[in-house]
Design an enzyme around this catalytic site. Structure first.
Site, PDB file in Angstrom:
ATOM      1  N   TYR A  26       8.371 -19.781  -9.433  1.00  0.00           N
ATOM      2  CA  TYR A  26       7.595 -20.890 -10.011  1.00  0.00           C
ATOM      3  C   TYR A  26       5.983 -20.564  -9.657  1.00  0.00           C
ATOM      4  O   TYR A  26       5.596 -20.815  -8.387  1.00  0.00           O
ATOM      5  CB  TYR A  26       8.103 -21.959  -9.295  1.00  0.00           C
ATOM      6  N   LYS A  62      20.900 -12.300  -8.124  1.00  0.00           N
ATOM      7  CA  LYS A  62      20.531 -10.955  -8.872  1.00  0.00           C
ATOM      8  C   LYS A  62      20.202  -9.710  -8.353  1.00  0.00           C
ATOM      9  O   LYS A  62      19.306  -8.883  -8.446  1.00  0.00           O
ATOM     10  CB  LYS A  62      19.471 -11.295 -10.098  1.00  0.00           C
ATOM     11  N   ASP A  83      24.149 -13.605 -14.241  1.00  0.00           N
ATOM     12  CA  ASP A  83      24.522 -13.615 -15.762  1.00  0.00           C
ATOM     13  C   ASP A  83      25.893 -13.618 -15.759  1.00  0.00           C
ATOM     14  O   ASP A  83      26.429 -14.423 -16.536  1.00  0.00           O
ATOM     15  CB  ASP A  83      24.089 -12.195 -16.276  1.00  0.00           C
ATOM     16  N   ASP A 130      17.433 -23.816 -11.725  1.00  0.00           N
ATOM     17  CA  ASP A 130      16.808 -24.556 -12.566  1.00  0.00           C
ATOM     18  C   ASP A 130      17.848 -24.504 -14.213  1.00  0.00           C
ATOM     19  O   ASP A 130      17.762 -25.655 -14.590  1.00  0.00           O
ATOM     20  CB  ASP A 130      15.273 -24.409 -12.980  1.00  0.00           C
ATOM     21  N   ASP A 185      20.991 -27.142 -15.313  1.00  0.00           N
ATOM     22  CA  ASP A 185      20.992 -27.773 -16.784  1.00  0.00           C
ATOM     23  C   ASP A 185      22.294 -27.413 -17.492  1.00  0.00           C
ATOM     24  O   ASP A 185      22.879 -28.269 -18.421  1.00  0.00           O
ATOM     25  CB  ASP A 185      19.701 -27.239 -17.622  1.00  0.00           C
TER      26      ASP A 185
END
Ligand code: NAD
Length: 355
Positions: free
Chosen positions: A130, A183, A216, A240, A244
């Site tokens: 961010y 990751k 992923d 984030d 969603d």
């Protein structure tokens, strides 16, 4: 408990009015003695005070026990030198609200394409990718030449450890299972440190099961079998996106609450944006903001050892489930009520609920 209420932009005033009605009902039903302090942020504050948020407002929020922030038209706020500050980022940064707690669950009466599930994404909120919050001053994105951009991602041991602890503490109060999402196969150093710190904190919670997933692959796992997850802890950007997805899998983004919490402060916030396309029409779904208000009460209750707040929060979730199933909701989740009527029906139902 003193809560600052900032309605926000677009559908914010409508959904916040419904939420305030529910907070009054919760206060009455559970004897919470809530004191709500109304103020403004976003476009209204920009017009009145020349900035979307002000130092005086920050002080007011610091002095309160919690904040309810309505959705903000963040896309409109482009130039901080003109007072166009993203209020959501501002409070997260200034109050060090390091954990974004986003529950997602299926609801009877709302169609969903996956098996029934109930999970929580615990997203690190203060660093990662961010660019507007991971350095002390300026932005961590650089235009090196007209054709080259470098964006920095910050990961620190302290922030990894504290988000991990938030996740494990939450898991202990739920089904005692934490999944770490990362990751580390590519971001070997940064996400390697994230896993290492999560695993260290896990040792303090021997009763909690831990596993980990590459981000992923996690997208496939969570779509295929969301019911296998309880608490998912991850870094800022992954959280984030993943939250969603889980909110949408639950049937509607409009049914996802969201709490931003730190050591001393917390902010309830709807998971969605200001939805200018439906603003002022009394059709916006207020559930996301109402559920976020419930999370804020729960946070306060657990932090201060006041069971009435935790009971009120539980009742808000149960009332939401009953209201959605009975069709006492806006049309996006199968009902036929307006925003105001949905809030009124919710408050009435909550007042009649068992503690
Ligand atoms: P949005 O979430 O506002 O809307 C996306 C779609 O979902 C729209 O069709 C909208 O009508 C619908 N929708 C959203 N909330 C709803 C609700 N409660 N009930 C029924 N339908 C709802 O996303 P957007 O259109 O991309 O963004 C609009 C503004 O909100 C932008 O300025 C954006 O930057 C901002 N935004 C703010 C936040 C925040 O304050 N946390 C989050 C996301 C977007």
């Amino acid at each position: 408990m003193k809560i600052v209420i900032l309605p926000g932009d677009g559908i914010g005033p409508e959904t916040m009015a419904a939420t305030v009605e529910v907070l009054h009902a919760a206060s009455q039903r559970f004897g919470l003695n809530l004191a709500l302090e109304h103020d403004v942020a976003g476009h209204e504050s920009l017009q009145r005070h020349g900035a979307t948020v002000t130092p005086a407002l920050l002080e007011k929020v610091r002095a309160a026990d919690g904040l309810m922030l309505g959705p903000m038209a963040t896309f409109d706020f482009k130039d901080e030198s003109k007072g166009e500050i993203n209020p959501s980022m501002f409070f997260r940064k200034e109050l060090d609200l390091y954990a974004n707690i986003r529950p997602a669950r299926t609801w009877r009466g709302v169609p969903h394409k996956v098996d029934a599930f109930d999970l929580v994404v615990v997203r690190e909120n203060t660093e990662g990718f961010y660019a507007d919050r991971n350095i002390a001053s300026g932005r961590s994105e650089m235009l090196v030449t007209e054709d080259v951009v470098v964006s920095l991602r910050r990961i620190t041991r302290a922030c990894c450890a504290r988000i991990a602890r938030a996740a494990f503490e939450l898991a202990r109060a739920r089904r005692k299972h934490v999944s770490i999402v990362h990751k580390a196969n590519v971001l070997k150093v940064g996400d390697g440190m994230f896993i290492e710190e999560c695993r260290k904190v896990a040792q303090e919670f021997p009763d909690v099961t831990v596993d980990d997933f590459i981000v992923d692959a996690m997208m496939a796992h969570v779509v295929r079998a969301p019911q296998r997850f309880d608490v998912i802890v991850t870094t800022n950007m992954f959280g984030d996106i993943l939250s969603d997805l889980t909110a949408e899998l639950s049937g509607s983004l409009g049914l996802g609450g969201s709490l931003n919490m730190g050591a001393r402060h917390a902010m309830g916030q709807a998971a969605h944006g200001s939805a200018p396309d439906i603003a002022g029409q009394n059709i916006a779904n207020p559930f996301s903001l109402i559920l976020s208000a419930g999370q804020l009460l729960d946070w306060h209750g657990r932090r201060t050892g006041q069971a009435a707040y935790v009971a009120a929060a539980d009742a808000i979730v149960r009332t939401a489930a009953a209201a959605v199933e009975a069709g006492e909701s806006t049309r996006d989740v199968g009902g036929n009520l307006g925003t105001a009527e949905t809030g009124r029906a919710f408050a009435k139902r909550l007042l009649g609920a068992e503690p």
